[in-house]
Each structure stands twice: as structure tokens, then as C-alpha cells.
Design a protein around this motif. Structure first.
Motif, PDB file in Angstrom:
ATOM      1  N   PHE A  30       0.837  -1.112  -0.048  1.00 37.31           N
ATOM      2  CA  PHE A  30      -0.027   0.015   0.051  1.00 37.31           C
ATOM      3  C   PHE A  30       0.832   1.190   0.182  1.00 37.31           C
ATOM      4  N   GLN A  31       1.952   1.251   0.798  1.00 37.18           N
ATOM      5  CA  GLN A  31       2.840   2.316   0.823  1.00 37.18           C
ATOM      6  C   GLN A  31       3.800   2.638  -0.542  1.00 37.18           C
ATOM      7  N   LYS A  32       4.017   1.355  -1.178  1.00 40.33           N
ATOM      8  CA  LYS A  32       4.609   1.532  -2.467  1.00 40.33           C
ATOM      9  C   LYS A  32       3.607   2.027  -3.559  1.00 40.33           C
ATOM     10  N   ALA A  33       2.513   1.606  -3.370  1.00 35.41           N
ATOM     11  CA  ALA A  33       1.268   2.116  -4.181  1.00 35.41           C
ATOM     12  C   ALA A  33       0.852   3.344  -4.014  1.00 35.41           C
ATOM     13  N   SER A  34       0.813   3.814  -3.045  1.00 37.48           N
ATOM     14  CA  SER A  34       0.687   5.495  -2.654  1.00 37.48           C
ATOM     15  C   SER A  34       1.778   6.226  -3.311  1.00 37.48           C
ATOM     16  N   ASP A  35       3.111   5.916  -3.199  1.00 36.13           N
ATOM     17  CA  ASP A  35       4.168   6.350  -3.890  1.00 36.13           C
ATOM     18  C   ASP A  35       3.904   6.504  -5.457  1.00 36.13           C
ATOM     19  N   GLY A  36       3.745   5.281  -5.976  1.00 33.54           N
ATOM     20  CA  GLY A  36       3.443   4.983  -7.277  1.00 33.54           C
ATOM     21  C   GLY A  36       2.336   6.096  -8.091  1.00 33.54           C
ATOM     22  N   LYS A  37       1.151   6.056  -7.023  1.00 31.19           N
ATOM     23  CA  LYS A  37       0.197   6.844  -7.502  1.00 31.19           C
ATOM     24  C   LYS A  37       0.440   8.163  -7.659  1.00 31.19           C
ATOM     25  N   GLU A  38       1.062   8.625  -6.519  1.00 31.31           N
ATOM     26  CA  GLU A  38       1.456  10.264  -6.608  1.00 31.31           C
ATOM     27  C   GLU A  38       2.385  10.554  -7.846  1.00 31.31           C
ATOM     28  N   LEU A  39       3.622   9.590  -8.250  1.00 25.20           N
ATOM     29  CA  LEU A  39       4.438   9.989  -9.329  1.00 25.20           C
ATOM     30  C   LEU A  39       3.749   9.815 -10.520  1.00 25.20           C
ATOM     31  N   LEU A  40       2.741   8.775 -10.816  1.00 22.98           N
ATOM     32  CA  LEU A  40       2.282   8.847 -12.094  1.00 22.98           C
ATOM     33  C   LEU A  40       1.185   9.828 -12.280  1.00 22.98           C
ATOM     34  N   GLY A  41       0.419  10.357 -11.100  1.00 24.56           N
ATOM     35  CA  GLY A  41      -0.377  11.480 -11.108  1.00 24.56           C
ATOM     36  C   GLY A  41       0.473  12.688 -11.661  1.00 24.56           C
ATOM     37  N   ARG A  42       1.663  13.149 -11.053  1.00 22.23           N
ATOM     38  CA  ARG A  42       2.361  14.040 -11.337  1.00 22.23           C
ATOM     39  C   ARG A  42       2.644  14.079 -12.953  1.00 22.23           C
ATOM     40  N   ARG A  43       3.400  13.003 -13.342  1.00 24.49           N
ATOM     41  CA  ARG A  43       3.503  12.800 -14.784  1.00 24.49           C
ATOM     42  C   ARG A  43       2.365  12.996 -15.528  1.00 24.49           C
ATOM     43  N   LEU A  44       1.236  12.515 -15.496  1.00 23.39           N
ATOM     44  CA  LEU A  44       0.262  12.658 -16.106  1.00 23.39           C
ATOM     45  C   LEU A  44      -0.308  14.003 -16.190  1.00 23.39           C
ATOM     46  N   LYS A  45      -0.083  14.740 -15.407  1.00 19.96           N
ATOM     47  CA  LYS A  45      -0.440  16.359 -15.276  1.00 19.96           C
ATOM     48  C   LYS A  45       0.295  16.973 -16.303  1.00 19.96           C
ATOM     49  N   ASN A  46       1.445  16.751 -16.245  1.00 23.22           N
ATOM     50  CA  ASN A  46       2.501  17.259 -16.964  1.00 23.22           C
ATOM     51  C   ASN A  46       2.468  16.893 -18.382  1.00 23.22           C
ATOM     52  N   TRP A  47       1.887  15.801 -18.781  1.00 23.46           N
ATOM     53  CA  TRP A  47       1.557  15.310 -19.963  1.00 23.46           C
ATOM     54  C   TRP A  47       0.465  15.494 -20.757  1.00 23.46           C
ATOM     55  N   LYS A  48      -0.378  16.352 -19.789  1.00 24.43           N
ATOM     56  CA  LYS A  48      -1.891  16.892 -19.869  1.00 24.43           C
ATOM     57  C   LYS A  48      -2.779  15.668 -20.572  1.00 24.43           C
ATOM     58  N   MET A  49      -2.531  14.478 -19.809  1.00 25.70           N
ATOM     59  CA  MET A  49      -3.206  13.209 -20.114  1.00 25.70           C
ATOM     60  C   MET A  49      -4.126  12.728 -18.883  1.00 25.70           C
ATOM     61  N   GLU A  50      -5.139  11.813 -19.403  1.00 29.29           N
ATOM     62  CA  GLU A  50      -6.088  11.413 -18.125  1.00 29.29           C
ATOM     63  C   GLU A  50      -5.920   9.711 -18.275  1.00 29.29           C
ATOM     64  N   LEU A  51      -6.319   9.125 -17.030  1.00 23.45           N
ATOM     65  CA  LEU A  51      -6.223   7.689 -17.061  1.00 23.45           C
ATOM     66  C   LEU A  51      -7.784   7.191 -16.719  1.00 23.45           C
ATOM     67  N   SER A  52      -8.468   6.927 -17.941  1.00 23.23           N
ATOM     68  CA  SER A  52      -9.868   6.538 -17.472  1.00 23.23           C
ATOM     69  C   SER A  52     -10.125   5.235 -16.795  1.00 23.23           C
ATOM     70  N   ASP A  53     -11.179   4.806 -16.273  1.00 22.66           N
ATOM     71  CA  ASP A  53     -11.398   3.501 -15.641  1.00 22.66           C
ATOM     72  C   ASP A  53     -11.160   2.344 -16.714  1.00 22.66           C
ATOM     73  N   ASP A  54     -11.749   2.891 -17.943  1.00 19.50           N
ATOM     74  CA  ASP A  54     -11.713   1.507 -19.175  1.00 19.50           C
ATOM     75  C   ASP A  54     -10.101   1.271 -19.559  1.00 19.50           C
ATOM     76  N   VAL A  55      -9.566   2.444 -19.702  1.00 15.97           N
ATOM     77  CA  VAL A  55      -8.119   2.303 -19.866  1.00 15.97           C
ATOM     78  C   VAL A  55      -7.269   1.581 -18.980  1.00 15.97           C
ATOM     79  N   MET A  56      -7.808   1.723 -17.464  1.00 18.53           N
ATOM     80  CA  MET A  56      -6.989   1.302 -16.450  1.00 18.53           C
ATOM     81  C   MET A  56      -7.141  -0.261 -16.619  1.00 18.53           C
ATOM     82  N   ALA A  57      -8.366  -0.528 -16.877  1.00 17.37           N
ATOM     83  CA  ALA A  57      -8.845  -2.119 -16.840  1.00 17.37           C
ATOM     84  C   ALA A  57      -7.739  -2.919 -17.842  1.00 17.37           C
ATOM     85  N   GLU A  58      -7.980  -2.179 -19.135  1.00 17.69           N
ATOM     86  CA  GLU A  58      -6.975  -2.756 -20.306  1.00 17.69           C
ATOM     87  C   GLU A  58      -5.701  -2.838 -19.873  1.00 17.69           C
ATOM     88  N   ILE A  59      -4.893  -1.723 -19.079  1.00 25.23           N
ATOM     89  CA  ILE A  59      -3.640  -1.829 -19.050  1.00 25.23           C
ATOM     90  C   ILE A  59      -3.437  -3.023 -17.882  1.00 25.23           C
TER      91      ILE A  59
END
Length: 720
Positions: free
Chosen positions: A481-510
Motif C-alpha cells: 500500500f505504501q509503495k502503491a501510494s508512492d507510485g500513484k503520486e508519481l504517475l499523477g504528477r507525470r500525467l498532469k505534465n503530459w496533460k493526459m488522463e487515465l480513465s477506468d476503461d483504459v486502466m482495466a485494459e492496462i
């Protein structure tokens, strides 16, 4: 004194005076001592003395030693040396006092070593016999002890005292201790077998009456005086036969034996002639199986057992075991070597000396070895260690029960969760071992720990207990959970920089493409560096450009079935009764019988016949109190289309997925779920689940229970 005379009438005046003097010393010394249930402690030695007197036939000196042992055990300062009891009594008291100092942590419950220690303390063999009498009284009073103490005493009895009683020929005591052990170790099996014995008692009596009828006149004409007894096997003996032969209760043919006890003078030539004469009359009247003839009259067992055994078939085709012996032989068979004991004070009688020598020889020979005088002649196999459990001890002597295959790491978690998390290894019987060392019954285990130790996923392959698995998974989940929290924060920052979104459907496919079971596992992989965020960006672009896949629709697996109330005569047949068609019957709610279960009927006042399982908790009480209202029943050859409701109680590890696994398993069979209640037991790290299901028969129910038991996170399952 009057009380002692009433309790021990068989001794002469001198013997009663000796017992009374010892009793008064014990009564004064223990006047403030009580047992676990609050009764005066003097009741314990009094009960042991009655066993030694009435059931074994020991001398007055032995009875006096029982009281003096308890007095000096509690109060070593009690002076008995100047009371003139005699050297024999002092020797017995000293031996009993030394044995009482033995603690399980000293011997680790290794039966042979424990037995050797008892022998070394027993300069007089009567010490061991008295110790067995003491243990029988403890087993009879087992319910007054706390649970932890009760479990220890049951284990000690099974490992040591039952084999000892068998070796010394104390067969009645051995059988009773076995049944008490069985009642506590396997309560449902014990209840089922004893209830079946009760329900078939009249049949056995009827068979005996029919058996003797054609022989009465012949025996009377020959002037043969005899008594007839029905000897029924113990519940545990029957259970072992069922397990060994892989049959049900009805498949055990020698559940009981008819015993002739011939009354005649103790002259061997006369005794043998009469036994063979009765044997000839029995085999003339009934067809005999000569392969099952056991002639222990011409060739007695080394322990002195004499009897003729033969199996015959009556006109109805039922097989009966018949035992033929004289009263002297029966006394020997009932009490074994102890039947030689002279309680009249004759110390140097030849039979007494022979018996003492046999006791000493038996005690000094390992059980079942070549030197064991009875090893090759045991009629029943002795109890074996439980295969599903082991019993180990802390360095302070505290008893811990674990499943077979448990390791040092399991033991650490059993002591305390935090100790398990920090466990680095242990010492087993003083020897340093790794955390994956498997334990065996009797081990003394000391846990070693380190503050920097952390669990790994490999630990799940080391432990077998649900508590350990649950705690390890919890700790691993916290780290994830701690690692997941760190990973989520890191991906969130990068997605914001890339001006991208991660939808539920795309997440399910990944998750599907990269085979991550949960979103947390996906984020944890990013946090740990196993999955690069740049790769995640490429995946999002690839899936978005190609169009998201349609997620498969979940199947409707409700599997619900309608319940047909089981009414009418198609489901059940009442036998051995007249004009019962049309009598209403119902399934008892206390045990919820299912088509195919072993059942019996109980005639109620207002609700017709109620059908109970033979292992129902209420069965014994109903059979004892209302035998005239018990109706034998059996199922018809084929069940109707109706379903039967029954209850299950499941204990499972505290894993969220286990609820769905249980429901899916039930719905995959011809069963429908009617109610489902879940309670979290955080202290044990388990779910306590009670449910009601409807099934067409016990065959389908057995399939469901078997599959549920095979689920990884299910710990225990019982019918209710």
C-alpha cells in the motif's frame, strides 16, 4: 471411622484402621484445599482410593498410601515417618511424590522417556498402578478443569497412561480412558457411535435371547451353571474399525459378543472340559467360521488371558461372536494381571509375586517391543498420535497446539503476531534452527527475533496456520500500500505534465495486458520501479488510439433454486411399524437432516414424527429419556424433487476474496444459498460465517463441504 468402614468394607479391621489413620492425616493437611470446581480436594484422593480398592483390588497399604501421598505432596512438612505405617507404604508414597514433580517441559511428553522416569521413581511397581488409578479419576473429572489444562491431560493420557494401562492388563481402565479421550477429541463421531449403540441395544438383547433359547435345555441337562453377558465394543474401538475397514457403523460385524461365563470350581482340567463342552453345543446348533476360532484356553496369552472365541451364523444370517470362559478366566480378562492381587494382606502369595514380576517386566520393556510380554498379543491396536495436530511447549512449559507440518515461524505467530513479524529463527530443544524448521509433538521451542527483520512473500510458503498467513499478508499489504501510494503520486504528477488522463476503461485494459490483479499492484509496481511511467504513457496512447475493449459481461451465477418443502411419504419410509402412512413428519431444526443422513424418528405429542440425525446433540437425551418414542426410519430408495435445508458454519482467513469464493463454490453445485451471515473475528484474524443452504441429498452436501474445505483460505467447516 464409620465412613471408612462403609466405603471400604472388603478390608479386615486392621486394614480399615490403617486407612482411617492415613485419611485423617490427609483430611487435616488439606482442610483448606479445593479443586477447580470448589469441592474439597480430599474428594480426589477418596475417589482414587475407591478405584484402587473396588476396580483394581489393591491392598489396604496402597489405599493408605494414596491419602498420605496427597497430604505430603501439598504439605511436605507433614510428618508421617513416626506414625508407624511401615516401609512399604513409605516407599509407595515417596514414589508417588517424585512422579508428581514431573512436568511436561521436563519430559516433552515423550512417552517412552516419561515411562522410564516413572519406572525409575517406582521402586515398588504398585506406584505405577496407583498413578494409573489417579489418572482415571482425573479423566472422569475432566470437565472441572480449565480448557488449557484439559487439553494437556487428554494428550498425556493418550500418549502415556492408556498404553501403560494396556501393558499392565488393566483393560477396563484402558477402555474407559479411551472413550473419555474419544469424547473430547472427536465429539461428533463419539456422539454418533454412542447414539447408534443406544438405538440398537434392544436388537442386541433380542439376538442374545434368540441365540440361547435352543441351547438352554442341553446345558441344563448337563448341569452346567452359567451367566450370559453381551459385551459391546467401546466407541473408540468401533471408530477405529470403521476407519481401518473403510465402512460405516453397520459394516462393523463384531460390534458385540455374546459371552458365556461358566460357574465352576477353579480346577483347570474341569474348566477346560466344560468350556469345550459348551463350545460343542454352540457349534452343533449354529454354523461356525473355523477360521475365526481363537483357542486361548490351550495356549493362554503371556498375560494370562484364557478364553475360547468363535464366530457363528444364526438362522437369519447374522454373524455373532461367542466367547466361552469360566468365572476365574473372566476375572482375569476383566482386570488382567491385577486380578491376581490379594487385598487380604497376604504379602508373599505366589500369584502376587508373579504379578509384581510381570508388572516390573512390562514397565521396563518398551511398548510393543520384542521384550514386551504382551506386545504380540494385543487384541486392538493402541492409539496413534493425532495426524492433523502437534503439541509443543514454550520454555515455561505452556502447551501450544498447532496443525501438523507447522514450523518455527508458525509457532512465533501463535505466541504473538509481533513476535512472528520479527522472527529470525529459534531454538528447538536447545538447538538453533531456521524459521522453516518443522516441529513435532513434544518439542520445546524458544523464538529468536530481530528488530530489523521484515516478512517476505516467501514466508507464505513456510507457514501453514491461517493466523500466520493472514498476518504476513497484512504486513505485505501494508508495504504494498505504501509503495502503491508512492507510485500513484508519481504517475499523477507525470500525467498532469503530459496533460493526459487515465480513465477506468483504459486502466482495466492496462491491468489485463500487464496481468496485474489489482489497481494497487499496478501502482505498487510503479512505486517500486518495476514499471516505468514512460511505458505507462505508451500503453495509454496505444489503447486510446485502438479503442477500449469491451469488458465481458459478468455471468449471472446466482444459481438460485426454488425450495420444495419435503412433505409426504415419498421422501421417507417408516419401518417396523404398522399403519403409519399418513402420519405427518418433519425435519428437526436442531440438526437439519438431509436425504441420505443416518436418521431416527422421535414421536412428538403434537407435531407427528420429527426426524433427527443420529449424531444430533439431542439424540442421546431423547433415547435415554423416551426410548418408547424412538422410531426407526430410513429413506426411500430415491429422493423426491424436494430440497432439504441445512446449516454450515465456516471459519475462514480474513481475506476479502474468500466470501465470493465460498458463494461461487456453493452455486457451482445443485445447492442454493438461503441465508449468509458473516462476523469478523479480528482477534483470531478470521471470518466466522454461518449459512443455510438447500440441497437435494447428503451426497450433494458432501461435495459442497469437500470443495469448501479445499479452498485455500477456509480453515474449518462444520454442519449445524
Amino acid at each position: 471411622m464409620e465412613h471408612i468402614e462403609q466405603l471400604f468394607p472388603r478390608y479386615d479391621k486392621e486394614g480399615k484402621a490403617l486407612i482411617y489413620k492415613a485419611f485423617k492425616i490427609a483430611e487435616d493437611a488439606m482442610k483448606d484445599q479445593t479443586r477447580s470446581n470448589g469441592v474439597p480436594f480430599i474428594e480426589h484422593p477418596m475417589a482414587v482410593a475407591r478405584i484402587a480398592c473396588d476396580e483394581i483390588g489393591l491392598s489396604a497399604e496402597c489405599i493408605a498410601a494414596v491419602f498420605l501421598h496427597e497430604a505430603t505432596r501439598f504439605f511436605p512438612e507433614t510428618d508421617i515417618m513416626n506414625e508407624g505405617f511401615g516401609k512399604d507404604i513409605y516407599t509407595i508414597v515417596d514414589g508417588l511424590n517424585k512422579i508428581s514433580t514431573i512436568k511436561p517441559k521436563d519430559t516433552r511428553l515423550e512417552a517412552e522417556n516419561y515411562k522410564k522416569l516413572i519406572v525409575s521413581y517406582s521402586r515398588d511397581p504398585r506406584v505405577t498402578v496407583l498413578k494409573i488409578a489417579d489418572r482415571l479419576e482425573v479423566m472422569r473429572s475432566l470437565d472441572i478443569f480449565p480448557k488449557s489444562s484439559r487439553e494437556r491431560k487428554v494428550l498425556e493420557t493418550m500418549m502415556l497412561y492408556i498404553p501403560l494401562a494396556h501393558q499392565l492388563g488393566l483393560y477396563n481402565i484402558k477402555s474407559e480412558m479411551e472413550d473419555i479421550y474419544f469424547r473430547h477429541a472427536e465429539p461428533e463421531q463419539y456422539r454418533s457411535i454412542t447414539n447408534k449403540l443406544k438405538s440398537t441395544e434392544r436388537d442386541r438383547q433380542k439376538l442374545m435371547t434368540q441365540f440361547i433359547e435352543p441351547l438352554k435345555q442341553k446345558l441344563s441337562d448337563e448341569g452346567i451353571q452359567y451367566k450370559l453377558k453381551v459385551r459391546t465394543k467401546t466407541a473408540l474401538s468401533i471408530y477405529k474399525k470403521m476407519q481401518k475397514q473403510k465402512v460405516g457403523f453397520e459394516g462393523v460385524y463384531d460390534v458385540f459378543a455374546i459371552r458365556f461365563i461358566i460357574d465352576c470350581e477353579p480346577d483347570r482340567e474341569l474348566e477346560h472340559a466344560l468350556c469345550w463342552k459348551v463350545f460343542s453345543y454352540v457349534t452343533e446348533e449354529y454354523e461356525s467360521d473355523t477360521k475365526r476360532l481363537r483357542n486361548w484356553i490351550s495356549n493362554p496369552k503371556p498375560n494370562g488371558y484364557e478364553s475360547l472365541h468363535i464366530t457363528v451364523k444364526n438362522k437369519e444370517g447374522s454373524y455373532l461372536e461367542v466367547q466361552i470362559r469360566t468365572k476365574r478366566m473372566d476375572d482375569m480378562a476383566e482386570s488382567g494381571l491385577a486380578s491376581h492381587w490379594s487385598y487380604k494382606g497376604i504379602r508373599h502369595e505366589a500369584t502376587l509375586d508373579k504379578w509384581l514380576a510381570a508388572v516390573r517386566r512390562a514397565l521396563e520393556s518398551p511398548l510393543g517391543s520384542e521384550g514386551d510380554p504382551m506386545g504380540a498379543y494385543y487384541e486392538d491396536e493402541l492409539l496413534e498420535m493425532p495426524t492433523k495436530e502437534i503439541f509443543v511447549f514454550t520454555p515455561s512449559g505452556e502447551l501450544r497446539r498447532l496443525p501438523a507440518g507447522a514450523t518455527v515461524l508458525d509457532f512465533a505467530f501463535d505466541i504473538h503476531s509481533n513476535l512472528g513479524i520479527k522472527c529470525t529463527g529459534g531454538k528447538v530443544n536447545g538447538k538453533a534452527v531456521r524459521i522453516n524448521e518443522k516441529l513435532k509433538t513434544g518439542d520445546v521451542v524458544d523464538i529468536m527475533s530481530g528488530k530489523n527483520q521484515k516478512p517476505s512473500s516467501d514466508w507464505l510458503n513456510i507457514v501453514v496456520t491461517s493466523k500466520a498467513k493472514t498476518k504476513i499478508r497484512q504486513k505485505l499489504s501494508e508495504a504494498e500500500f505504501q509503495k502503491a501510494s508512492d507510485g500513484k503520486e508519481l504517475l499523477g504528477r507525470r500525467l498532469k505534465n503530459w496533460k493526459m488522463e487515465l480513465s477506468d476503461d483504459v486502466m482495466a485494459e492496462i491491468l489485463k495486458k500487464r496481468k496485474y490483479k489489482t489497481v494497487n499492484a499496478f501502482y505498487a509496481a510503479i512505486g517500486e520501479g518495476e514499471l516505468d511511467v514512460a511505458e505507462v504513457k505508451n500503453l495509454i496512447v496505444e489503447i486510446s488510439e485502438g479503442g477500449s475493449s469491451q469488458m465481458p459481461q459478468q455471468e449471472n451465477r446466482s444459481g438460485s433454486k426454488s425450495v420444495v418443502q419435503e412433505k409426504g411419504s415419498d421422501d421417507i419410509l417408516v419401518i417396523d411399524a404398522k399403519n403409519v402412512r399418513g402420519i405427518d413428519y418433519r425435519m428437526a431444526k436442531c440438526c437439519n437432516p438431509v436425504f441420505g443422513d443416518d436418521v431416527f424418528g422421535f414421536v412428538t405429542r403434537t407435531e407427528g414424527i420429527k426426524i433427527h440425525r443420529i449424531s444430533c446433540p439431542n439424540a442421546g437425551r431423547l433415547m435415554d429419556m423416551y426410548p418408547y418414542r424412538i422410531q426407526r426410519v430410513k429413506w426411500s430408495e430415491n429422493p423426491s424433487s424436494g430440497n432439504f435445508q441445512t446449516g454450515l458454519r465456516v471459519t475462514a482467513a480474513l481475506e476479502p476474496s474468500v466470501i465470493n469464493e465460498i458463494m461461487d463454490t456453493i452455486n457451482s453445485y445443485r445447492a442454493s444459498l438461503r441465508s449468509f451471515n458473516v462476523t469478523e473475528n479480528n482477534r483470531q484474524g478470521t471470518y466466522d460465517i454461518t449459512m443455510k443452504i438447500a440441497v437435494p441429498s447428503n451426497l450433494e452436501l458432501d461435495k459442497v463441504i469437500s470443495q469448501l474445505r479445499n479452498l485455500r483460505n477456509v480453515i474449518k467447516i462444520n454442519r449445524i
